[in-house]
Design a protein around this motif. Structure first.
Motif, PDB file in Angstrom:
ATOM      1  N   GLU A   1      -2.518   7.025  -0.403  1.00 50.73           N
ATOM      2  CA  GLU A   1      -1.728   6.234  -1.342  1.00 50.73           C
ATOM      3  C   GLU A   1      -1.424   6.999  -2.629  1.00 50.73           C
ATOM      4  N   GLN A   2      -2.218   8.017  -2.931  1.00 50.07           N
ATOM      5  CA  GLN A   2      -1.959   8.806  -4.129  1.00 50.07           C
ATOM      6  C   GLN A   2      -0.722   9.683  -3.988  1.00 50.07           C
ATOM      7  N   ALA A   3      -0.237   9.846  -2.757  1.00 50.27           N
ATOM      8  CA  ALA A   3       0.964  10.661  -2.541  1.00 50.27           C
ATOM      9  C   ALA A   3       2.201  10.023  -3.148  1.00 50.27           C
ATOM     10  N   ILE A   4       2.098   8.764  -3.571  1.00 50.91           N
ATOM     11  CA  ILE A   4       3.239   8.121  -4.205  1.00 50.91           C
ATOM     12  C   ILE A   4       3.589   8.793  -5.529  1.00 50.91           C
ATOM     13  N   HIS A   5       2.675   9.602  -6.045  1.00 50.81           N
ATOM     14  CA  HIS A   5       2.949  10.350  -7.279  1.00 50.81           C
ATOM     15  C   HIS A   5       3.610  11.698  -7.005  1.00 50.81           C
ATOM     16  N   ASP A   6       3.742  12.083  -5.728  1.00 50.09           N
ATOM     17  CA  ASP A   6       4.343  13.371  -5.387  1.00 50.09           C
ATOM     18  C   ASP A   6       5.834  13.369  -5.723  1.00 50.09           C
ATOM     19  N   ALA A   7       6.372  14.560  -5.939  1.00 52.85           N
ATOM     20  CA  ALA A   7       7.786  14.696  -6.291  1.00 52.85           C
ATOM     21  C   ALA A   7       8.672  14.535  -5.065  1.00 52.85           C
ATOM     22  N   LEU A   8       9.813  13.873  -5.263  1.00 57.18           N
ATOM     23  CA  LEU A   8      10.852  13.752  -4.249  1.00 57.18           C
ATOM     24  C   LEU A   8      12.168  14.208  -4.854  1.00 57.18           C
ATOM     25  N   PRO A   9      13.018  14.877  -4.075  1.00 57.02           N
ATOM     26  CA  PRO A   9      14.301  15.340  -4.616  1.00 57.02           C
ATOM     27  C   PRO A   9      15.272  14.185  -4.818  1.00 57.02           C
TER      28      PRO A   9
ATOM     29  N   ASP B   1       0.835  -1.212   0.000  1.00 60.11           N
ATOM     30  CA  ASP B   1       0.000   0.000   0.000  1.00 60.11           C
ATOM     31  C   ASP B   1       0.862   1.251   0.000  1.00 60.11           C
ATOM     32  N   TRP B   2       1.967   1.183   0.704  1.00 54.71           N
ATOM     33  CA  TRP B   2       2.797   2.374   0.874  1.00 54.71           C
ATOM     34  C   TRP B   2       3.867   2.535  -0.209  1.00 54.71           C
ATOM     35  N   THR B   3       4.376   1.457  -0.757  1.00 54.98           N
ATOM     36  CA  THR B   3       5.580   1.562  -1.585  1.00 54.98           C
ATOM     37  C   THR B   3       5.457   0.974  -2.979  1.00 54.98           C
ATOM     38  N   LEU B   4       4.326   0.381  -3.333  1.00 58.60           N
ATOM     39  CA  LEU B   4       4.173  -0.207  -4.662  1.00 58.60           C
ATOM     40  C   LEU B   4       3.402   0.753  -5.556  1.00 58.60           C
ATOM     41  N   ALA B   5       4.025   1.171  -6.647  1.00 62.77           N
ATOM     42  CA  ALA B   5       3.392   2.086  -7.606  1.00 62.77           C
ATOM     43  C   ALA B   5       2.710   1.269  -8.699  1.00 62.77           C
ATOM     44  N   ARG B   6       1.494   1.648  -9.029  1.00 61.80           N
ATOM     45  CA  ARG B   6       0.712   0.932 -10.045  1.00 61.80           C
ATOM     46  C   ARG B   6       0.239   1.916 -11.105  1.00 61.80           C
ATOM     47  N   ASP B   7       0.060   1.393 -12.313  1.00 65.12           N
ATOM     48  CA  ASP B   7      -0.511   2.165 -13.418  1.00 65.12           C
ATOM     49  C   ASP B   7       0.220   3.490 -13.595  1.00 65.12           C
ATOM     50  N   THR B   8       1.516   3.404 -13.857  1.00 67.20           N
ATOM     51  CA  THR B   8       2.355   4.585 -14.057  1.00 67.20           C
ATOM     52  C   THR B   8       3.027   4.492 -15.417  1.00 67.20           C
ATOM     53  N   ALA B   9       3.720   5.556 -15.768  1.00 68.58           N
ATOM     54  CA  ALA B   9       4.451   5.542 -17.035  1.00 68.58           C
ATOM     55  C   ALA B   9       5.475   4.412 -17.064  1.00 68.58           C
TER      56      ALA B   9
ATOM     57  N   VAL C   1       8.856   1.455  -5.283  1.00 65.64           N
ATOM     58  CA  VAL C   1       9.570   2.697  -5.556  1.00 65.64           C
ATOM     59  C   VAL C   1      10.800   2.785  -4.653  1.00 65.64           C
ATOM     60  N   ARG C   2      11.696   3.686  -5.021  1.00 67.62           N
ATOM     61  CA  ARG C   2      12.905   3.889  -4.212  1.00 67.62           C
ATOM     62  C   ARG C   2      12.545   4.339  -2.807  1.00 67.62           C
ATOM     63  N   VAL C   3      11.820   5.424  -2.696  1.00 70.10           N
ATOM     64  CA  VAL C   3      11.331   5.939  -1.413  1.00 70.10           C
ATOM     65  C   VAL C   3       9.949   6.525  -1.664  1.00 70.10           C
ATOM     66  N   ALA C   4       8.994   6.190  -0.819  1.00 69.64           N
ATOM     67  CA  ALA C   4       7.655   6.764  -0.931  1.00 69.64           C
ATOM     68  C   ALA C   4       7.544   7.949   0.020  1.00 69.64           C
ATOM     69  N   PRO C   5       6.886   9.038  -0.396  1.00 70.30           N
ATOM     70  CA  PRO C   5       6.730  10.182   0.504  1.00 70.30           C
ATOM     71  C   PRO C   5       6.001   9.806   1.791  1.00 70.30           C
ATOM     72  N   ASN C   6       6.294  10.524   2.862  1.00 64.27           N
ATOM     73  CA  ASN C   6       5.649  10.254   4.158  1.00 64.27           C
ATOM     74  C   ASN C   6       4.132  10.226   4.045  1.00 64.27           C
ATOM     75  N   ALA C   7       3.589  11.105   3.211  1.00 63.42           N
ATOM     76  CA  ALA C   7       2.138  11.230   3.119  1.00 63.42           C
ATOM     77  C   ALA C   7       1.479   9.971   2.587  1.00 63.42           C
ATOM     78  N   THR C   8       2.258   9.072   1.994  1.00 61.00           N
ATOM     79  CA  THR C   8       1.692   7.839   1.453  1.00 61.00           C
ATOM     80  C   THR C   8       1.051   6.991   2.551  1.00 61.00           C
ATOM     81  N   ILE C   9       1.471   7.173   3.792  1.00 63.16           N
ATOM     82  CA  ILE C   9       0.925   6.396   4.902  1.00 63.16           C
ATOM     83  C   ILE C   9      -0.580   6.623   5.037  1.00 63.16           C
ATOM     84  N   THR C  10      -1.027   7.825   4.755  1.00 62.51           N
ATOM     85  CA  THR C  10      -2.464   8.117   4.853  1.00 62.51           C
ATOM     86  C   THR C  10      -3.120   8.352   3.506  1.00 62.51           C
TER      87      THR C  10
END
Length: 789
Positions: free
Chosen positions: A508-516, A477-485, A497-506
């Motif tokens: 799951e769409q936050a996995i699309h957010d940008a990370l540096p 739920d937190w770290t697996l990205a689905r239906d992406t490019a 994914v390499r690292v999922a944003p903290n917000a993914t915990i609550t």
């Protein structure tokens, strides 16, 4: 040919050019196993860093030689390509280097005195009588090239070179045949202005004889006979260092040489040869096992038994003078090395590492990101896996019945409490870069919670296991990205994914957010779902997921396409796509930005995966050994681009990163130990028994104050976990059926209330708020969880 001679007292050129360390491309590292507190490295066929009195304090930049004839011919031997480096036995750090030139052969035999803080170098120059060797020494006392003082002097009637800085002193003495004083000419100068190399550059001979230089970046030079023994002594003053150096010379060199051989062969018999299963390994891999064992043992300290630095090198050190480098303790690296030592049979060393970790644990349960040997922090980031690894070391020793009376209960309780009060997100991943939810960090933390739970009292044990089960059930739920490019590009349903944003915990769409992405010159904020790394393999290694789990197989396909480098020496992998920690494309050294290269360490991690999948990991051992430099030193990174000979970069060979990397040698040894077992040596037994590679179906969902979830599984109870005593005031569907549950102290610095939500059906909501007891106040916020399937 006549040269002008300058005999002025003080050298000109203050303060010298900006200092740097030597290249990180070490061909050998070593120490004595006796009381001597000297560690040395060899690079370019010369001694190029010496550490004293601790393994985290380098005291010189290099100690090299010029060969000259006083008629304009001169050669600095470290720049010769024709050299041979050997050892009397693999895994024995007594180093024999032979430099060859059309006019001469220079042999250097390098070994520490077994009982004194002295490094000995036997010098043998073969050539015509006009040739002689000239010693060049660059002190970096106290771990810096600034503010050193250097001088030539007579001490007790003997010519010596010496240097001072702060509480440290250094001295060079030498003897020739018949125990005669061998230093006949000497000079001190400033690097880049009046040092010995500049003397030869300008004059083609030794013409300068300055008596002192400093404070600044200084250097020393001495003319020696063709056959001599040089002693480099280190102590708390230059006079003390000279006493040690001269004392060491009053014994046959071969006596110290043979003592080194005997001591290390005995250590290998006690450890490597007794415990490490090497059936079926080639002779080359057997040699590499002994060398890797030596590397690990040579990175251990003597003042702080159990402390180990990450590497006896500074990555790209010849470009910088930073303090620290890799001469620091990382708890993660330390545990990886400890488990490898245990696999070798070096149980005493592994036990001392655990004792050291317990001694340096903070009261709140964490460890420093990295530290000096005495425990003082260098960097202060929080990496959650570094709070978990010491627990796994304790439990590994416990599984081996090798704790030897070490009390681990308090350490485990505090470490697991910190994990539970902080996770599942980490401030930094294992590469010390991004905050978020990392599969590697999650795997290590879950494993620690399960492995450490039996040492806890029942309330704490129950909480640790409940959280471990819940976090394990939420990994996808937190770290697996689905239906992406990327998933569409590689035709996979989803990938870790390499690292999922903290917000993914609550969300799951936050996995699309940008990370540096760190260490990149350009703006490198990239959506998290477009970043992949190799950290997910830890899920298989620790038996949280099967090797053939669909998410694992899909991520393998993506990472092999994006991160795998097929080098002439075998496969290696990049840490993640977009990594900036490495040389630039044109071969320039990493300077805060660059392009990350392939890591042999990750070949070992992939080998562990293949082992679990039922395949032979030997090809990955062969790749790691083939990618080593010098006499088996495994580097942090290898070059994976087109060859750049001018920069010394060749595909599949070491870059300017750290070499040797102790963690890489530990991974090699663990893969050797895992091979006959058919399972990773460091896989915690309790984790396999609990999960067996499959995600659990827990009875509880866990709401943590630092990680508040917004979804509740149907049929689960809800654990509300807060950082202080409270009353949980709760209801259903807009505060109907209101109840109150007090929390109880878990014994882990957390307070827990269990809400019976098993009778709720999908779509219903749980509402709750908190009333804290001290001080008596409401939280001032309401929380809502929706029941799902």
């Amino acid at each position: 040919m006549t040269h002008p001679t300058q005999n002025s007292g003080r050298a000109p050129g203050h303060p010298g050019i900006s200092p740097t360390w030597s290249s990180s491309a070490k061909e050998m590292v070593g120490c004595a196993l006796g009381p001597s507190r000297i560690w040395f490295t060899v690079g370019g066929g010369i001694v190029n860093e010496v550490y004293y009195p601790r393994v985290d304090i380098p005291q010189i930049r290099d100690l090299g030689f010029i060969v000259a004839d006083n008629h304009g011919f001169w050669v600095e031997v470290k720049r010769l390509d024709a050299r041979e480096l050997s050892q009397p036995d693999p895994g024995v750090p007594a180093v024999d280097v032979v430099h060859r030139h059309s006019r001469f052969t220079l042999q250097l035999r390098i070994v520490p005195d077994p009982v004194r803080d002295v490094l000995l170098i036997q010098v043998r120059l073969q050539g015509d009588d006009s040739l002689r060797p000239y010693l060049l020494l660059a002190p970096h006392l106290g771990g810096t090239g600034h503010d050193n003082l250097a001088a030539t002097a007579y001490y007790r009637g003997r010519q010596v070179l010496w240097a001072e800085q702060g509480p440290f002193g250094l001295a060079i003495a030498a003897i020739g045949e018949h125990q005669r004083d061998a230093i006949e000419q000497a000079s001190a100068g400033y690097v880049g202005a009046s040092d010995g190399w500049q003397d030869f550059r300008h004059n083609g001979a030794m013409c300068w004889h300055y008596r002192s230089a400093g404070p600044g970046n200084v250097a020393l030079m001495a003319a020696l006979p063709q056959r001599t023994v040089v002693a480099l002594g280190l102590a708390s003053s230059k006079e003390s260092a000279a006493t040690l150096a001269i004392s060491a010379l009053l014994q046959p060199f071969d006596q110290a040489w043979q003592r080194q051989i005997d001591d290390w062969q005995a250590w290998h018999r006690r450890c490597t040869e007794r415990r490490t299963p090497m059936d079926g390994l080639s002779e080359a891999l057997r040699r590499q096992v002994r060398v890797s064992a030596m590397v690990l043992r040579s990175h251990q300290d003597k003042i702080y038994p159990g402390a180990m630095v990450a590497s006896l090198s500074v990555p790209w050190g010849n470009r910088r003078d930073e303090r620290g480098g890799y001469h620091l303790v990382w708890p993660r690296d330390l545990v990886e090395c400890a488990v490898a030592l245990l696999a070798l049979g070096a149980t005493d060393e592994a036990q001392n590492i655990l004792r050291y970790l317990i001694a340096t644990q903070h009261a709140d349960g964490r460890w420093n990101q990295n530290q000096w040997l005495g425990g003082k922090a260098f960097w202060s980031g929080i990496q959650l896996d570094e709070a978990a690894f010491p627990v796994l070391l304790a439990e590994t020793l416990n599984e081996q019945d090798a704790l030897d009376g070490i009390e681990i209960g308090d350490m485990v309780r505090r470490a697991l409490g910190f994990i539970l009060r902080t996770g599942p997100a980490t401030d930094q991943d294992r590469w010390e870069e991004d905050a978020g939810v990392s599969t590697f960090t999650l795997a290590v933390c879950i494993a620690a919670l399960v492995a450490g739970a039996p040492t806890l009292d029942p309330p704490a044990r129950d909480l640790a296991l409940a959280v471990a089960d819940y976090w394990n059930s939420r990994i996808e739920d937190w770290t697996l990205a689905r239906d992406t490019a990327l998933s569409r590009r590689f035709h996979v349903p989803g990938y870790y994914v390499r690292v999922a944003p903290n917000a993914t915990i609550t969300d799951e769409q936050a996995i699309h957010d940008a990370l540096p992405i760190k260490n990149r010159a350009e703006d490198a904020a990239v959506p998290a779902d477009q970043q992949v790394g190799v950290d997910f393999l830890q899920l298989v290694r620790f038996d949280l997921r099967r090797f053939d789990d669909p998410g694992i197989l899909a991520t393998l396909a993506v990472t092999d396409a994006l991160l795998k480098a097929d080098t002439p020496n075998g496969p290696a992998w990049h840490r993640y796509d977009g990594d900036g920690y490495g040389e630039h494309a044109d071969g320039r050294a990493f300077d805060g930005t660059g392009i990350g290269r392939a890591w042999p360490l990750l070949s070992g991690e992939r080998g562990h995966y293949e082992l679990v999948a039922g395949k032979d990991p030997t090809p990955y051992l062969q790749a790691m050994a083939a990618m080593s430099g010098g006499a088996g030193m495994i580097p942090e990174q290898v070059w994976d681009g087109d060859d750049l000979p001018a920069s010394g970069l060749v595909a599949g060979r070491p870059t300017g990163s750290a070499m040797p990397l102790a963690w890489a040698h530990a991974e090699f040894i663990k893969l050797v130990a895992s091979r006959p077992l058919g399972t990773p040596f460091d896989r915690p037994r309790a984790v396999s028994l609990r999960y067996g590679g499959r995600a659990p179906r827990p009875d509880h969902c866990v709401w943590l104050q630092q990680a508040p979830i917004d979804r509740l599984r149907r049929g689960n109870r809800l654990l509300v976990v807060v950082h202080q005593a409270a009353l949980v005031h709760w209801g259903v569907d807009g505060w109907h059926r209101i109840r109150e549950n007090p929390t109880h102290d878990s014994g882990l610095g957390l307070h827990v209330a269990e809400l019976d939500t098993r009778d709720l059906y999908p779509g219903q909501q749980v509402n709750f708020t908190l009333r804290y007891r001290r001080p008596d106040r409401w939280a001032g916020r309401d929380y809502v969880l929706t029941v799902g399937n």
